[in-house]
Design an enzyme around this catalytic site. Structure first.
Site, PDB file in Angstrom:
ATOM      1  N   LYS A 174       0.866  -1.175   0.000  1.00 26.01           N
ATOM      2  CA  LYS A 174       0.000   0.000   0.000  1.00 26.01           C
ATOM      3  C   LYS A 174       0.903   1.225   0.000  1.00 26.01           C
ATOM      4  CE  LYS A 174      -1.545   2.854   2.853  1.00 26.01           C
ATOM      5  NZ  LYS A 174      -1.351   4.030   1.963  1.00 26.01           N
ATOM      6  N   GLU A 249      10.323   1.805  10.186  1.00 28.75           N
ATOM      7  CA  GLU A 249      11.352   2.794   9.803  1.00 28.75           C
ATOM      8  C   GLU A 249      10.670   4.149   9.922  1.00 28.75           C
ATOM      9  OE1 GLU A 249      14.453   2.195   8.918  1.00 28.75           O
ATOM     10  OE2 GLU A 249      14.391   0.037   8.619  1.00 28.75           O
ATOM     11  N   CYS A 282      14.181  11.258   6.001  1.00 27.74           N
ATOM     12  CA  CYS A 282      14.171  10.894   7.420  1.00 27.74           C
ATOM     13  C   CYS A 282      15.565  11.028   8.022  1.00 27.74           C
ATOM     14  CB  CYS A 282      13.657   9.476   7.574  1.00 27.74           C
ATOM     15  SG  CYS A 282      14.456   8.344   6.436  1.00 27.74           S
ATOM     16  N   GLU A 382      10.672  17.022  14.010  1.00 31.68           N
ATOM     17  CA  GLU A 382      11.063  16.723  12.631  1.00 31.68           C
ATOM     18  C   GLU A 382      10.278  17.683  11.734  1.00 31.68           C
ATOM     19  OE1 GLU A 382       9.620  13.155  10.692  1.00 31.68           O
ATOM     20  OE2 GLU A 382      11.621  12.755   9.943  1.00 31.68           O
TER      21      GLU A 382
HETATM   22  P1  NAD Z   1       2.814   8.884   7.115  1.00 33.01           P
HETATM   23  O1  NAD Z   1       3.105   8.128   8.373  1.00 33.01           O
HETATM   24  O2  NAD Z   1       1.772   9.916   7.162  1.00 33.01           O
HETATM   25  O3  NAD Z   1       2.374   7.872   5.963  1.00 33.01           O
HETATM   26  C1  NAD Z   1       3.195   6.793   5.562  1.00 33.01           C
HETATM   27  C2  NAD Z   1       2.324   5.685   5.026  1.00 33.01           C
HETATM   28  O4  NAD Z   1       1.562   5.140   6.093  1.00 33.01           O
HETATM   29  C3  NAD Z   1       1.318   6.114   3.966  1.00 33.01           C
HETATM   30  O5  NAD Z   1       1.211   5.067   3.024  1.00 33.01           O
HETATM   31  C4  NAD Z   1       0.034   6.262   4.772  1.00 33.01           C
HETATM   32  O6  NAD Z   1      -1.119   6.090   4.003  1.00 33.01           O
HETATM   33  C5  NAD Z   1       0.193   5.150   5.784  1.00 33.01           C
HETATM   34  N1  NAD Z   1      -0.505   5.325   7.052  1.00 33.01           N
HETATM   35  C6  NAD Z   1      -0.701   6.476   7.740  1.00 33.01           C
HETATM   36  N2  NAD Z   1      -1.355   6.217   8.883  1.00 33.01           N
HETATM   37  C7  NAD Z   1      -1.571   4.879   8.930  1.00 33.01           C
HETATM   38  C8  NAD Z   1      -2.205   4.006   9.856  1.00 33.01           C
HETATM   39  N3  NAD Z   1      -2.753   4.459  10.988  1.00 33.01           N
HETATM   40  N4  NAD Z   1      -2.265   2.687   9.574  1.00 33.01           N
HETATM   41  C9  NAD Z   1      -1.700   2.201   8.453  1.00 33.01           C
HETATM   42  N5  NAD Z   1      -1.106   2.982   7.525  1.00 33.01           N
HETATM   43  C10 NAD Z   1      -1.025   4.305   7.764  1.00 33.01           C
HETATM   44  O7  NAD Z   1       4.216   9.439   6.645  1.00 33.01           O
HETATM   45  P2  NAD Z   1       4.542  10.321   5.354  1.00 33.01           P
HETATM   46  O8  NAD Z   1       4.110  11.712   5.635  1.00 33.01           O
HETATM   47  O9  NAD Z   1       4.071   9.640   4.140  1.00 33.01           O
HETATM   48  O10 NAD Z   1       6.146  10.235   5.345  1.00 33.01           O
HETATM   49  C11 NAD Z   1       6.948  11.063   6.081  1.00 33.01           C
HETATM   50  C12 NAD Z   1       7.454  10.374   7.333  1.00 33.01           C
HETATM   51  O11 NAD Z   1       8.128   9.166   6.979  1.00 33.01           O
HETATM   52  C13 NAD Z   1       8.490  11.200   8.052  1.00 33.01           C
HETATM   53  O12 NAD Z   1       8.260  11.164   9.444  1.00 33.01           O
HETATM   54  C14 NAD Z   1       9.801  10.506   7.716  1.00 33.01           C
HETATM   55  O13 NAD Z   1      10.829  10.718   8.625  1.00 33.01           O
HETATM   56  C15 NAD Z   1       9.375   9.087   7.653  1.00 33.01           C
HETATM   57  N6  NAD Z   1      10.339   8.308   6.858  1.00 33.01           N
HETATM   58  C16 NAD Z   1      11.159   7.405   7.485  1.00 33.01           C
HETATM   59  C17 NAD Z   1      12.105   6.696   6.773  1.00 33.01           C
HETATM   60  C18 NAD Z   1      13.009   5.700   7.449  1.00 33.01           C
HETATM   61  O14 NAD Z   1      13.558   4.849   6.763  1.00 33.01           O
HETATM   62  N7  NAD Z   1      13.202   5.766   8.747  1.00 33.01           N
HETATM   63  C19 NAD Z   1      12.222   6.892   5.402  1.00 33.01           C
HETATM   64  C20 NAD Z   1      11.388   7.820   4.793  1.00 33.01           C
HETATM   65  C21 NAD Z   1      10.431   8.511   5.529  1.00 33.01           C
END
Ligand code: NAD
Length: 477
Positions: A174, A249, A282, A382
């Site tokens: 997803k 992650e 990130c 962040e």
């Molecule tokens: P997000 O958490 O809003 O969304 C990420 C994904 O999770 C999307 O596909 C979203 O639809 C899904 N999602 C959101 N809430 C959910 C839930 N309750 N249950 C299941 N799925 C859910 O994050 P974003 O805004 O897309 O990405 C940015 C964040 O990702 C930042 O905090 C960044 O640091 C982190 N990130 C971490 C890494 C790493 O490897 N540590 C890499 C890239 C991004």
């Protein structure tokens, strides 16, 4: 406008059972660039059922054959690189040149590393010479739900899909609703690479819909999630009832500790690294900590460097930075820039509002604050935008305390020419990765965090092992 409403389930593109139209907005123009469907529970269930049905066959497929499929995938991935780059540029705003090189390049890098690592890994081996009848068998965890964010889409998708496929897991991806187009191109590649039906499935949806259904699903054995710490916590709770393996992650607030003896490119390199991908990484080095002796000079270099960074449309060639992904992020970043000013940090580059040449698009001025103190909001949260906080320290002990004073623990950076100090720092910084003097991580190096940055490791053999169970067999004959 592109219309791509179907999902990839059981080896076919199928119409969603519970569709909701969703416009993908191009952050460079604020215009819609595509319409997709967000699915519902029935779509998630159909994809999980397909993955479950395909699992026994895929687990029984010799690992050499699974690796061969990933090799085929890599070949096609390289051929379709331009399509992937265009899809990412349109939906999440990576400038096209950067999308081709860094965004697409990251995916190829990971697939190559998985292939190399898997060929050298003993999936089935004796425990030891002293116990030849005791064997260790590594076998797939099972059906994996893969949930990815929008900021480095191909990086994150290949890290999960490549490792899961080699391990023998079947999967439901997803992708983020912010960047679904590249994921749909990727599903075409999986199809063309000849994976058996049901091994890989893609369902678009949002977090509270499809995401929630997948992470609580009794027929899903593992969740591999990359995204925000907030969502990671929600997913862990939702997955707890079925005791799934949960790989996370999450976010970061990396320190870049620059000692007075650092090489003379260290500050410039730190600024450029921070601003890459418009600060939406990130592992961005978002807290630049500079030793007092060179602090004023570093502030000057940082301001000069930021002033030279250009901002532009993702569709234009060139080495500028693009917009941020959407209006919500733009508003959040503006709020944090204002907070930096209100809490007394010294603005030395950029600032609030659109860059002057724009009146639309989610563009942010490359912004740097000096004299940031550890208690300020911009030092703690962040930001996920092109905003750097500069902080001053006197001693090594103070630098360590400041760097570790965060709930995150993904990547920290150290700049010094004193080898003994570099090694001391590497041991005491609480993060999954420590990078010294601008060196980048070697192929196969594990990527992941401590504390609220998560718990798993991705990339190379570490990433494959995350999708494997360890089975101990005694009395092997
Ligand atoms: P997000 O958490 O809003 O969304 C990420 C994904 O999770 C999307 O596909 C979203 O639809 C899904 N999602 C959101 N809430 C959910 C839930 N309750 N249950 C299941 N799925 C859910 O994050 P974003 O805004 O897309 O990405 C940015 C964040 O990702 C930042 O905090 C960044 O640091 C982190 N990130 C971490 C890494 C790493 O490897 N540590 C890499 C890239 C991004």
């Amino acid at each position: 406008m592109i219309e791509k409403r179907n999902f990839y389930i059981n080896g076919q593109w199928v119409a969603p059972a519970q569709p909701r139209d969703h416009q993908v907005i191009d952050p460079s123009t604020e215009e819609p660039c595509a319409v997709i469907s967000l699915g519902g529970d029935a779509d998630a269930d159909a994809a999980v059922a397909a993955a479950r049905a395909a699992l026994p066959g895929w687990m029984a497929t010799p690992v050499e054959d699974r690796i061969a499929r990933v090799e085929k995938l890599l070949e096609i991935y390289m051929e379709r690189g331009e399509d992937l780059a265009q899809a990412m540029s349109a939906a999440m705003g990576a400038p096209i040149e950067m999308a081709r090189t860094q965004q697409v390049g990251a995916g190829a890098f990971h697939l190559k590393n998985f292939i190399r690592a898997a060929k050298a890994f003993e999936f089935d081996r004796p425990l030891s010479d002293r116990a030849p009848n005791d064997r260790i068998i590594h076998e797939a965890v099972g059906v994996a739900a893969l949930i990815t964010p929008w900021n480095w889409p191909m990086n994150q998708i290949t890290l999960k899909v490549g490792a899961a496929a080699i391990a023998g897991c079947t999967m439901v991806l997803k992708p983020s609703e912010e960047s679904p187009l590249d994921a749909m191109v990727f599903a075409e590649l999986m199809d063309a690479a000849g994976f058996p039906a049901g091994v890989f499935n893609l369902v678009n949806g949002d977090g509270i819909g499809v995401g929630n259904r997948l992470t609580g699903h009794p027929d899903v054995d593992m969740v591999s999630f990359t995204g925000s710490t907030r969502a990671g916590i929600a997913i862990s709770k939702n997955a707890a009832d079925t005791l799934k393996k949960v790989h996370l992650e999450l976010g970061g607030k990396g320190a870049n500790v620059i000692f007075a003896d650092a090489d003379d490119k260290a500050v410039k390199r730190g600024v450029m690294h921070m601003m890459n991908n418009t600060g939406q990484s990130c592992n961005a080095p978002s807290r630049m900590m500079v030793q007092a002796d060179i602090y004023d000079q570093a502030v000057e270099i940082a301001a000069e460097t930021a002033a030279k960074i250009t901002v532009g449309s993702a569709h234009e060639e060139g080495r500028h930075i693009g917009p941020v992904v959407n209006k919500t992020q733009w508003d959040k970043i503006q709020g944090l820039i204002q907070k930096g000013i209100d809490e007394g940090a010294r603005l030395i580059a950029g600032g609030p509002g659109l860059p002057e040449q724009f009146n639309k698009g989610f563009y942010v001025r490359p912004t740097i604050f000096a004299d940031v103190t550890p208690d300020m909001t911009i030092a703690r949260e962040e930001i996920f935008g092109p905003v750097l906080s500069m902080m001053k320290f006197e001693t090594e002990e103070e630098a360590v305390a400041m760097a570790n004073d965060t709930e995150y623990g993904l990547t920290n950076y150290v700049q010094t020419q004193d080898g003994a100090r570099a090694n001391r720092m590497a041991r005491v910084l609480r993060s999954g990765m420590v990078e010294m003097n601008g060196t980048s991580r070697a192929p196969g190096s594990p990527f992941g965090g401590m504390k609220k940055s998560g718990n798993g490791r991705e990339g190379g053999i570490f990433g494959i092992e995350d999708f494997l169970e360890v089975k101990a067999v005694s009395g092997w004959t």
